[in-house]
Design a protein around this motif. Structure first.
Motif, PDB file in Angstrom:
ATOM      1  N   MET A   1     138.280  70.402 -14.557  1.00  0.00           N
ATOM      2  CA  MET A   1     137.038  70.980 -14.021  1.00  0.00           C
ATOM      3  C   MET A   1     136.110  71.345 -15.183  1.00  0.00           C
ATOM      4  O   MET A   1     136.474  72.126 -16.061  1.00  0.00           O
ATOM      5  N   ILE A   2     134.909  70.747 -15.205  1.00  0.00           N
ATOM      6  CA  ILE A   2     133.933  71.053 -16.255  1.00  0.00           C
ATOM      7  C   ILE A   2     133.273  72.395 -15.957  1.00  0.00           C
ATOM      8  O   ILE A   2     132.803  72.643 -14.836  1.00  0.00           O
ATOM      9  N   LYS A   3     133.289  73.267 -16.934  1.00  0.00           N
ATOM     10  CA  LYS A   3     132.612  74.542 -16.785  1.00  0.00           C
ATOM     11  C   LYS A   3     131.103  74.319 -16.742  1.00  0.00           C
ATOM     12  O   LYS A   3     130.588  73.406 -17.384  1.00  0.00           O
ATOM     13  N   LYS A   4     130.406  75.173 -16.014  1.00  0.00           N
ATOM     14  CA  LYS A   4     128.956  75.008 -15.863  1.00  0.00           C
ATOM     15  C   LYS A   4     128.244  75.696 -17.021  1.00  0.00           C
ATOM     16  O   LYS A   4     127.514  76.670 -16.854  1.00  0.00           O
ATOM     17  N   ARG A   5     128.503  75.170 -18.218  1.00  0.00           N
ATOM     18  CA  ARG A   5     127.886  75.704 -19.428  1.00  0.00           C
ATOM     19  C   ARG A   5     127.446  74.523 -20.286  1.00  0.00           C
ATOM     20  O   ARG A   5     128.235  73.625 -20.551  1.00  0.00           O
ATOM     21  N   VAL A   6     126.198  74.543 -20.723  1.00  0.00           N
ATOM     22  CA  VAL A   6     125.609  73.420 -21.462  1.00  0.00           C
ATOM     23  C   VAL A   6     124.974  73.920 -22.746  1.00  0.00           C
ATOM     24  O   VAL A   6     124.328  74.977 -22.768  1.00  0.00           O
ATOM     25  N   ASP A   7     125.178  73.163 -23.811  1.00  0.00           N
ATOM     26  CA  ASP A   7     124.423  73.372 -25.048  1.00  0.00           C
ATOM     27  C   ASP A   7     123.409  72.245 -25.179  1.00  0.00           C
ATOM     28  O   ASP A   7     123.780  71.064 -25.124  1.00  0.00           O
ATOM     29  N   VAL A   8     122.134  72.600 -25.341  1.00  0.00           N
ATOM     30  CA  VAL A   8     121.072  71.623 -25.553  1.00  0.00           C
ATOM     31  C   VAL A   8     120.608  71.732 -27.000  1.00  0.00           C
ATOM     32  O   VAL A   8     120.273  72.821 -27.482  1.00  0.00           O
ATOM     33  N   VAL A   9     120.615  70.609 -27.693  1.00  0.00           N
ATOM     34  CA  VAL A   9     120.208  70.551 -29.103  1.00  0.00           C
ATOM     35  C   VAL A   9     118.941  69.715 -29.178  1.00  0.00           C
ATOM     36  O   VAL A   9     118.925  68.556 -28.743  1.00  0.00           O
ATOM     37  N   THR A  10     117.870  70.289 -29.720  1.00  0.00           N
ATOM     38  CA  THR A  10     116.589  69.580 -29.810  1.00  0.00           C
ATOM     39  C   THR A  10     116.267  69.239 -31.252  1.00  0.00           C
ATOM     40  O   THR A  10     116.262  70.109 -32.123  1.00  0.00           O
ATOM     41  N   LEU A  11     115.972  67.974 -31.496  1.00  0.00           N
ATOM     42  CA  LEU A  11     115.568  67.490 -32.812  1.00  0.00           C
ATOM     43  C   LEU A  11     114.133  66.962 -32.722  1.00  0.00           C
ATOM     44  O   LEU A  11     113.695  66.503 -31.671  1.00  0.00           O
ATOM     45  N   GLY A  12     113.421  67.028 -33.850  1.00  0.00           N
ATOM     46  CA  GLY A  12     112.083  66.448 -33.871  1.00  0.00           C
ATOM     47  C   GLY A  12     110.988  67.450 -33.565  1.00  0.00           C
ATOM     48  O   GLY A  12     111.083  68.634 -33.873  1.00  0.00           O
ATOM     49  N   CYS A  13     109.962  66.962 -32.879  1.00  0.00           N
ATOM     50  CA  CYS A  13     108.701  67.696 -32.771  1.00  0.00           C
ATOM     51  C   CYS A  13     108.668  68.640 -31.569  1.00  0.00           C
ATOM     52  O   CYS A  13     109.575  68.672 -30.739  1.00  0.00           O
ATOM     53  N   SER A  14     107.575  69.373 -31.483  1.00  0.00           N
ATOM     54  CA  SER A  14     107.389  70.322 -30.388  1.00  0.00           C
ATOM     55  C   SER A  14     107.244  69.619 -29.046  1.00  0.00           C
ATOM     56  O   SER A  14     107.525  70.213 -27.996  1.00  0.00           O
ATOM     57  N   LYS A  15     106.811  68.361 -29.033  1.00  0.00           N
ATOM     58  CA  LYS A  15     106.729  67.623 -27.767  1.00  0.00           C
ATOM     59  C   LYS A  15     108.128  67.405 -27.193  1.00  0.00           C
ATOM     60  O   LYS A  15     108.326  67.473 -25.977  1.00  0.00           O
ATOM     61  N   ASN A  16     109.101  67.144 -28.062  1.00  0.00           N
ATOM     62  CA  ASN A  16     110.495  67.067 -27.616  1.00  0.00           C
ATOM     63  C   ASN A  16     110.979  68.408 -27.084  1.00  0.00           C
ATOM     64  O   ASN A  16     111.747  68.471 -26.120  1.00  0.00           O
ATOM     65  N   LEU A  17     110.551  69.471 -27.740  1.00  0.00           N
ATOM     66  CA  LEU A  17     110.981  70.803 -27.329  1.00  0.00           C
ATOM     67  C   LEU A  17     110.554  71.096 -25.895  1.00  0.00           C
ATOM     68  O   LEU A  17     111.320  71.682 -25.120  1.00  0.00           O
ATOM     69  N   VAL A  18     109.344  70.685 -25.535  1.00  0.00           N
ATOM     70  CA  VAL A  18     108.874  70.889 -24.162  1.00  0.00           C
ATOM     71  C   VAL A  18     109.787  70.164 -23.182  1.00  0.00           C
ATOM     72  O   VAL A  18     110.148  70.707 -22.129  1.00  0.00           O
ATOM     73  N   ASP A  19     110.182  68.926 -23.506  1.00  0.00           N
ATOM     74  CA  ASP A  19     111.091  68.188 -22.633  1.00  0.00           C
ATOM     75  C   ASP A  19     112.419  68.926 -22.468  1.00  0.00           C
ATOM     76  O   ASP A  19     112.974  68.999 -21.366  1.00  0.00           O
ATOM     77  N   SER A  20     112.929  69.471 -23.578  1.00  0.00           N
ATOM     78  CA  SER A  20     114.185  70.233 -23.498  1.00  0.00           C
ATOM     79  C   SER A  20     114.025  71.459 -22.609  1.00  0.00           C
ATOM     80  O   SER A  20     114.924  71.805 -21.831  1.00  0.00           O
TER      81      SER A  20
END
Length: 431
Positions: free
Chosen positions: A1-20
């Motif tokens: 059973m996968i726990k409902k916990r996610v790590d999101v790692v953002t690389l690059g520019c602020s436009k990517n950050l908005v997507d994250s």
């Protein structure tokens, strides 16, 4: 059973950050706990939002994927997903070379990830994000894609044609952000200058900025990533008239030599560039210009480089960065030019420009000693309150290190007196 916990790692520019941030909001709506850019990821699911802009950025993305792929092999995480610009551009190669990744997504189909984890995409959250920035500022992405054909740039290959968001949707998002306590908007796009041409059949940056400036609670609006050819000069009138619009403009000029501007396919001349820079300074006295240059583009002669160096010396940009040219696959340069400048020469030229800029930046800072400026406080660090003036964008620009006998509140504005100057940062105390 996968726990409902996610790590999101953002690389690059602020436009990517908005997507994250959009993705994180969807995860949270699905009942997941999410950490962003944690130094010690603890979730059983990791999502990496990659950058594929130039060589260094691609290397960082690949290294990050490999590190987490190794963690997955060792059982430290259960699921690994990759999205963003790098996987948009190289999905087949990445799938073959790093099969430990459970699935690759591009820049625009990350919504499929929601479904693949058993959730339903919440269309009612279309303008809702979970901010990863400090509570008092946020990035507002007004468009996707780019219609320019610059010789060196792979971004249009990744993002496709320019797509402007409507003014109504952007003003709605600004109201939502202001309701959360956001006071400062960083307006971003791959090309601000083009905004509106596709949707409204005319350049609409000025009307957009004017409407954003009417949103209650928003006190600063800062403009990032304009293009010189076809720049909508009416936005300068809005900037000059509205105290909410920072006297700041991020506009990538890249070069000044006519042969290089032509080779780069910039659709602008040296004379037009000089005229535009003068117009910025005339229309908005005190404006701080941020720009980037490219050193070592194919065919750049010593004379071209010296002309660029002299341009930087004479123009005295308040903010400036330099990229050594990167020979990117499938770009016009890659197909039509030989990468004929050795890497060490590219770096020497970039270093020479930055050495010159260091002195310019310090001179500009020293001229501010004794003046009073308005700053917003971001955080407390190393015995100072770290703030920014209207001339300082977060992450990329200098900061103001503020001394105060009384506690200051992050996210609040203060008037400070500048007491000292370094190459980039200012020292100040609260008035």
């Amino acid at each position: 059973m996968i726990k409902k916990r996610v790590d999101v790692v953002t690389l690059g520019c602020s436009k990517n950050l908005v997507d994250s941030e959009l993705l994180i909001k969807q995860f949270q709506a699905g009942g997941f706990t999410v950490e962003h850019d944690s130094s010690n990821p603890k979730g059983e699911i990791v999502v990496i939002n990659t950058c594929g802009f130039i060589g260094d950025a691609k290397e960082e993305s690949i290294e990050t994927i490999l590190n987490f792929a190794d963690a997955r092999k060792r059982g430290k995480i259960k699921k690994l997903f990759v999205m963003g610009c790098l996987s948009e551009r190289y999905v087949d190669q990445l799938s073959d070379e790093i099969p430990e990744v459970d699935k690759y997504y591009g820049k625009f189909n990350w919504k499929d990830l929601i479904a693949d984890l058993g959730m339903s995409y919440r269309a009612d959250l279309i303008n809702e994000r979970s901010l990863t920035t400090p509570d008092h500022y946020a990035y507002l992405k007004i468009s996707e894609g780019c219609n320019r054909t610059c010789s060196y740039c792979a971004i249009p290959l990744i993002t496709g044609k320019h797509q402007s968001r409507t003014i109504e949707s952007l003003v709605d998002e600004a109201h939502r952000l202001a309701a959360k306590g956001v006071k400062e908007l960083q307006v971003i796009a791959q090309d601000l200058s083009y905004y509106g041409l596709d949707t409204y059949k005319k350049r609409m940056l000025a009307p957009l900025v004017e409407q954003l400036s009417q949103v209650d609670g928003i006190e600063w609006i800062r403009l990032h990533y304009a293009y010189p050819a076809g720049f909508p000069t009416d936005v300068l009138d809005v900037m000059a008239a509205s105290p909410k619009v920072c006297n700041y403009l991020d506009i990538a000029l890249q070069h000044i030599s006519d042969p290089m501007l032509k080779a780069m396919r910039r659709n602008v001349t040296k004379a037009e560039t000089l005229e535009l820079v003068q117009l910025f300074r005339d229309k908005v006295p005190g404006i701080h210009l941020r720009t980037t240059m490219i050193a070592g583009h194919p065919g750049e002669t010593e004379a071209d480089f010296l002309e660029l160096l002299d341009f930087v010396k004479q123009t005295r940009f308040e903010r400036l960065g330099v990229f050594p040219y990167s020979h990117e696959e499938d770009t016009y340069s890659y197909k039509n030019y030989q990468d004929d400048i050795p890497d060490e020469i590219k770096q020497e030229r970039a270093d020479a420009i930055m050495s010159l800029q260091n002195g310019i930046s310090r001179d500009i800072n020293e001229a501010k000693v004794g003046s009073r400026i308005k700053v917003i406080i971001d955080r407390e660090e190393d015995g100072y309150y770290v703030g920014r003036s209207e001339f300082d964008s977060p992450e990329v620009d200098p900061e103001v290190l503020v001394s105060s006998a009384e506690p200051l509140t992050p996210g609040s504005f203060y008037e400070v007196e500048v007491t000292g100057a370094e190459d980039y940062d200012l020292l100040a105390h609260v008035v």
